[in-house]
Design a protein around this motif. Structure first.
Motif, PDB file in Angstrom:
ATOM      1  N   LEU A 293       0.984  -1.188   0.080  1.00  0.00           N
ATOM      2  CA  LEU A 293       0.047   0.015   0.014  1.00  0.00           C
ATOM      3  C   LEU A 293       0.801   1.231   0.138  1.00  0.00           C
ATOM      4  CD1 LEU A 293      -2.452  -1.192   2.705  1.00  0.00           C
ATOM      5  CD2 LEU A 293      -2.697  -1.561   0.243  1.00  0.00           C
ATOM      6  N   THR A 294       1.050   1.970  -1.290  1.00  0.00           N
ATOM      7  CA  THR A 294       1.886   3.095  -1.359  1.00  0.00           C
ATOM      8  C   THR A 294       0.902   4.619  -1.567  1.00  0.00           C
ATOM      9  OG1 THR A 294       2.058   2.733  -3.633  1.00  0.00           O
ATOM     10  CG2 THR A 294       3.561   1.511  -2.303  1.00  0.00           C
ATOM     11  N   GLY A 295       1.859   5.461  -1.575  1.00  0.00           N
ATOM     12  CA  GLY A 295       1.100   6.662  -1.873  1.00  0.00           C
ATOM     13  C   GLY A 295       1.431   8.003  -0.753  1.00  0.00           C
ATOM     14  N   SER A 296       2.068   7.454   0.390  1.00  0.00           N
ATOM     15  CA  SER A 296       2.487   8.418   1.438  1.00  0.00           C
ATOM     16  C   SER A 296       3.660   8.993   1.099  1.00  0.00           C
ATOM     17  CB  SER A 296       2.669   7.540   2.810  1.00  0.00           C
ATOM     18  OG  SER A 296       3.244   8.369   3.555  1.00  0.00           O
ATOM     19  N   THR A 297       3.790  10.247   1.426  1.00  0.00           N
ATOM     20  CA  THR A 297       5.137  11.026   1.234  1.00  0.00           C
ATOM     21  C   THR A 297       6.134  11.119   2.360  1.00  0.00           C
ATOM     22  OG1 THR A 297       3.953  12.959   1.737  1.00  0.00           O
ATOM     23  CG2 THR A 297       3.994  12.393  -0.658  1.00  0.00           C
ATOM     24  N   ARG A 298       5.470  10.512   3.490  1.00  0.00           N
ATOM     25  CA  ARG A 298       6.157  10.296   4.798  1.00  0.00           C
ATOM     26  C   ARG A 298       6.315   9.078   5.375  1.00  0.00           C
ATOM     27  NH1 ARG A 298       6.845  15.304   7.977  1.00  0.00           N
ATOM     28  NH2 ARG A 298       8.138  14.026   9.075  1.00  0.00           N
ATOM     29  N   GLY A 299       6.784   8.835   6.302  1.00  0.00           N
ATOM     30  CA  GLY A 299       6.663   7.490   7.213  1.00  0.00           C
ATOM     31  C   GLY A 299       5.205   7.293   7.627  1.00  0.00           C
ATOM     32  N   LEU A 300       4.832   6.142   7.924  1.00  0.00           N
ATOM     33  CA  LEU A 300       3.411   5.624   8.440  1.00  0.00           C
ATOM     34  C   LEU A 300       3.536   5.213   9.869  1.00  0.00           C
ATOM     35  CD1 LEU A 300       2.191   4.218   5.113  1.00  0.00           C
ATOM     36  CD2 LEU A 300       1.062   6.345   6.207  1.00  0.00           C
ATOM     37  N   ASN A 301       2.987   5.940  10.760  1.00  0.00           N
ATOM     38  CA  ASN A 301       2.954   5.422  12.212  1.00  0.00           C
ATOM     39  C   ASN A 301       1.753   4.507  12.711  1.00  0.00           C
ATOM     40  OD1 ASN A 301       1.543   8.034  12.134  1.00  0.00           O
ATOM     41  ND2 ASN A 301       1.593   8.119  14.398  1.00  0.00           N
TER      42      ASN A 301
ATOM     43  N   LEU B 161       3.374  10.444   9.191  1.00  0.00           N
ATOM     44  CA  LEU B 161       3.981  11.376  10.323  1.00  0.00           C
ATOM     45  C   LEU B 161       3.770  12.791   9.965  1.00  0.00           C
ATOM     46  CD1 LEU B 161       7.096   9.373  10.639  1.00  0.00           C
ATOM     47  CD2 LEU B 161       5.354   9.273  12.164  1.00  0.00           C
ATOM     48  N   ASP B 162       3.313  13.167   8.848  1.00  0.00           N
ATOM     49  CA  ASP B 162       2.902  14.707   8.289  1.00  0.00           C
ATOM     50  C   ASP B 162       1.411  14.782   8.673  1.00  0.00           C
ATOM     51  OD1 ASP B 162       1.635  13.052   6.384  1.00  0.00           O
ATOM     52  OD2 ASP B 162       2.503  14.396   4.813  1.00  0.00           O
ATOM     53  N   GLY B 163       0.673  14.141   9.361  1.00  0.00           N
ATOM     54  CA  GLY B 163      -0.824  14.418   9.623  1.00  0.00           C
ATOM     55  C   GLY B 163      -1.818  13.959   8.684  1.00  0.00           C
ATOM     56  N   THR B 164      -1.381  13.433   7.490  1.00  0.00           N
ATOM     57  CA  THR B 164      -2.076  12.896   6.409  1.00  0.00           C
ATOM     58  C   THR B 164      -2.658  11.525   6.563  1.00  0.00           C
ATOM     59  OG1 THR B 164      -0.901  14.271   4.952  1.00  0.00           O
ATOM     60  CG2 THR B 164      -2.540  12.676   3.927  1.00  0.00           C
ATOM     61  N   VAL B 165      -3.739  11.241   6.525  1.00  0.00           N
ATOM     62  CA  VAL B 165      -4.362   9.949   6.600  1.00  0.00           C
ATOM     63  C   VAL B 165      -4.816   9.262   5.153  1.00  0.00           C
ATOM     64  CG1 VAL B 165      -6.341   8.511   7.729  1.00  0.00           C
ATOM     65  CG2 VAL B 165      -5.347  10.528   8.801  1.00  0.00           C
ATOM     66  N   TYR B 166      -4.142   8.162   4.916  1.00  0.00           N
ATOM     67  CA  TYR B 166      -4.588   7.554   3.475  1.00  0.00           C
ATOM     68  C   TYR B 166      -5.316   6.429   3.586  1.00  0.00           C
ATOM     69  CZ  TYR B 166      -0.064  10.110   2.497  1.00  0.00           C
ATOM     70  OH  TYR B 166       0.744  11.236   2.728  1.00  0.00           O
ATOM     71  N   CYS B 167      -6.257   6.182   2.709  1.00  0.00           N
ATOM     72  CA  CYS B 167      -7.121   5.308   2.691  1.00  0.00           C
ATOM     73  C   CYS B 167      -6.982   4.281   1.418  1.00  0.00           C
ATOM     74  CB  CYS B 167      -8.783   5.686   2.754  1.00  0.00           C
ATOM     75  SG  CYS B 167      -9.999   4.557   3.092  1.00  0.00           S
ATOM     76  N   TRP B 168      -6.782   3.006   1.661  1.00  0.00           N
ATOM     77  CA  TRP B 168      -6.620   2.004   0.643  1.00  0.00           C
ATOM     78  C   TRP B 168      -7.704   1.105   0.483  1.00  0.00           C
ATOM     79  CZ3 TRP B 168      -2.436   3.110   3.938  1.00  0.00           C
ATOM     80  CH2 TRP B 168      -1.515   3.852   3.464  1.00  0.00           C
ATOM     81  N   ASP B 169      -8.046   0.740  -0.711  1.00  0.00           N
ATOM     82  CA  ASP B 169      -9.024  -0.451  -1.128  1.00  0.00           C
ATOM     83  C   ASP B 169      -8.287  -1.633  -0.913  1.00  0.00           C
ATOM     84  OD1 ASP B 169     -10.162  -2.575  -2.329  1.00  0.00           O
ATOM     85  OD2 ASP B 169     -11.723  -1.155  -3.396  1.00  0.00           O
ATOM     86  N   LEU B 170      -8.362  -2.692   0.012  1.00  0.00           N
ATOM     87  CA  LEU B 170      -7.604  -3.842   0.108  1.00  0.00           C
ATOM     88  C   LEU B 170      -7.691  -4.801  -0.800  1.00  0.00           C
ATOM     89  CD1 LEU B 170      -7.531  -4.337   4.115  1.00  0.00           C
ATOM     90  CD2 LEU B 170      -5.640  -3.460   2.608  1.00  0.00           C
ATOM     91  N   GLY B 171      -8.894  -4.662  -1.593  1.00  0.00           N
ATOM     92  CA  GLY B 171      -9.253  -5.832  -2.798  1.00  0.00           C
ATOM     93  C   GLY B 171      -8.159  -5.428  -3.811  1.00  0.00           C
ATOM     94  N   SER B 172      -7.797  -4.222  -4.188  1.00  0.00           N
ATOM     95  CA  SER B 172      -6.934  -3.866  -5.100  1.00  0.00           C
ATOM     96  C   SER B 172      -5.483  -3.410  -4.828  1.00  0.00           C
ATOM     97  CB  SER B 172      -7.609  -2.759  -6.170  1.00  0.00           C
ATOM     98  OG  SER B 172      -7.717  -1.599  -5.294  1.00  0.00           O
ATOM     99  N   GLY B 173      -5.513  -2.855  -3.495  1.00  0.00           N
ATOM    100  CA  GLY B 173      -4.263  -2.275  -3.060  1.00  0.00           C
ATOM    101  C   GLY B 173      -4.236  -0.670  -3.342  1.00  0.00           C
ATOM    102  N   ARG B 174      -5.225  -0.392  -3.915  1.00  0.00           N
ATOM    103  CA  ARG B 174      -5.243   1.134  -4.748  1.00  0.00           C
ATOM    104  C   ARG B 174      -5.583   2.029  -3.760  1.00  0.00           C
ATOM    105  NH1 ARG B 174      -9.051   4.502  -7.487  1.00  0.00           N
ATOM    106  NH2 ARG B 174     -10.767   2.837  -6.930  1.00  0.00           N
TER     107      ARG B 174
END
Length: 194
Positions: A96-104, A120-133
């Motif tokens: 699961l990619t797309g983050s510009t900083r580390g994920l905590n 770590l920069d305050g952004t929350v990312y949401c991925w579809d686990l079926g596709s990894g997108r």
């Protein structure tokens, strides 16, 4: 004062912190993540790991959480990725990619359809686990996100961070937000980042 340690589990590299531990929803298994590039799968009746989940390229694997079906765990790392692992084989089945900083932090929705990772920069990312997108991003705070929790129905995601607040995001549209050009244009400059 009156408690007793029932068992001590060792298996991460010596002198490296263990950052996260999570028990399987079905019991018996639990998982740990540490500062030795790995997460590990354990059983309650063995004090050594039954699987070593290796593949992150940063030493700090910050968080591990279980998928509701108990067949997978998801990890978050300083290498800017979350990974979904098959606990029977120890293989990474989703990157699961797309983050510009580390994920905590990482959490999986109750349906098992989405994973949310906190950067770590305050952004929350949401991925579809079926596709990894990557299907959505939420800009939560200027500092690090300290906690994530999906609502029981999976429609809301509570996020708290260093801005001294808790925000609840509606994630019901996560399956189509980033692929919808109208959404992309409407959210430029707002709190939802595309």
């Amino acid at each position: 004062v009156n408690g007793a340690a029932l068992a001590v589990y060792r298996g991460h590299a010596p002198s490296t912190p263990v950052w996260s531990v999570s028990s399987s929803p079905s019991g018996y298994y639990f998982a740990s993540a540490g500062s030795d590039y790995t997460a590990r799968i354990w059983t309650t009746d063995r004090t050594t790991p039954v699987r070593i989940l290796s593949g992150h390229v940063s030493p700090s694997v910050n968080c591990v959480t279980w998928h509701p079906n108990c067949n997978y765990v998801v990890t978050a790392s300083d290498d800017k990725t979350c990974r979904m692992w098959d606990i029977q084989t120890g293989r990474c089945v989703r990157l699961l990619t797309g983050s510009t900083r580390g994920l905590n932090l990482v959490r999986v929705s109750p349906s098992g359809k989405f994973a949310a990772g906190a950067g770590l920069d305050g952004t929350v990312y949401c991925w579809d686990l079926g596709s990894g997108r990557l299907v959505n991003q939420f800009r939560d705070s200027e500092g690090m996100v300290n906690a994530l929790s999906f609502s029981a129905c999976g429609a809301g995601l509570a996020v708290s961070g260093e801005d001294c607040s808790v925000k609840i995001w509606d994630v019901r549209g996560s399956a189509n937000n980033l692929s919808n050009p109208d959404y992309f244009e409407a959210t430029r400059g707002s709190s939802a980042v595309s």
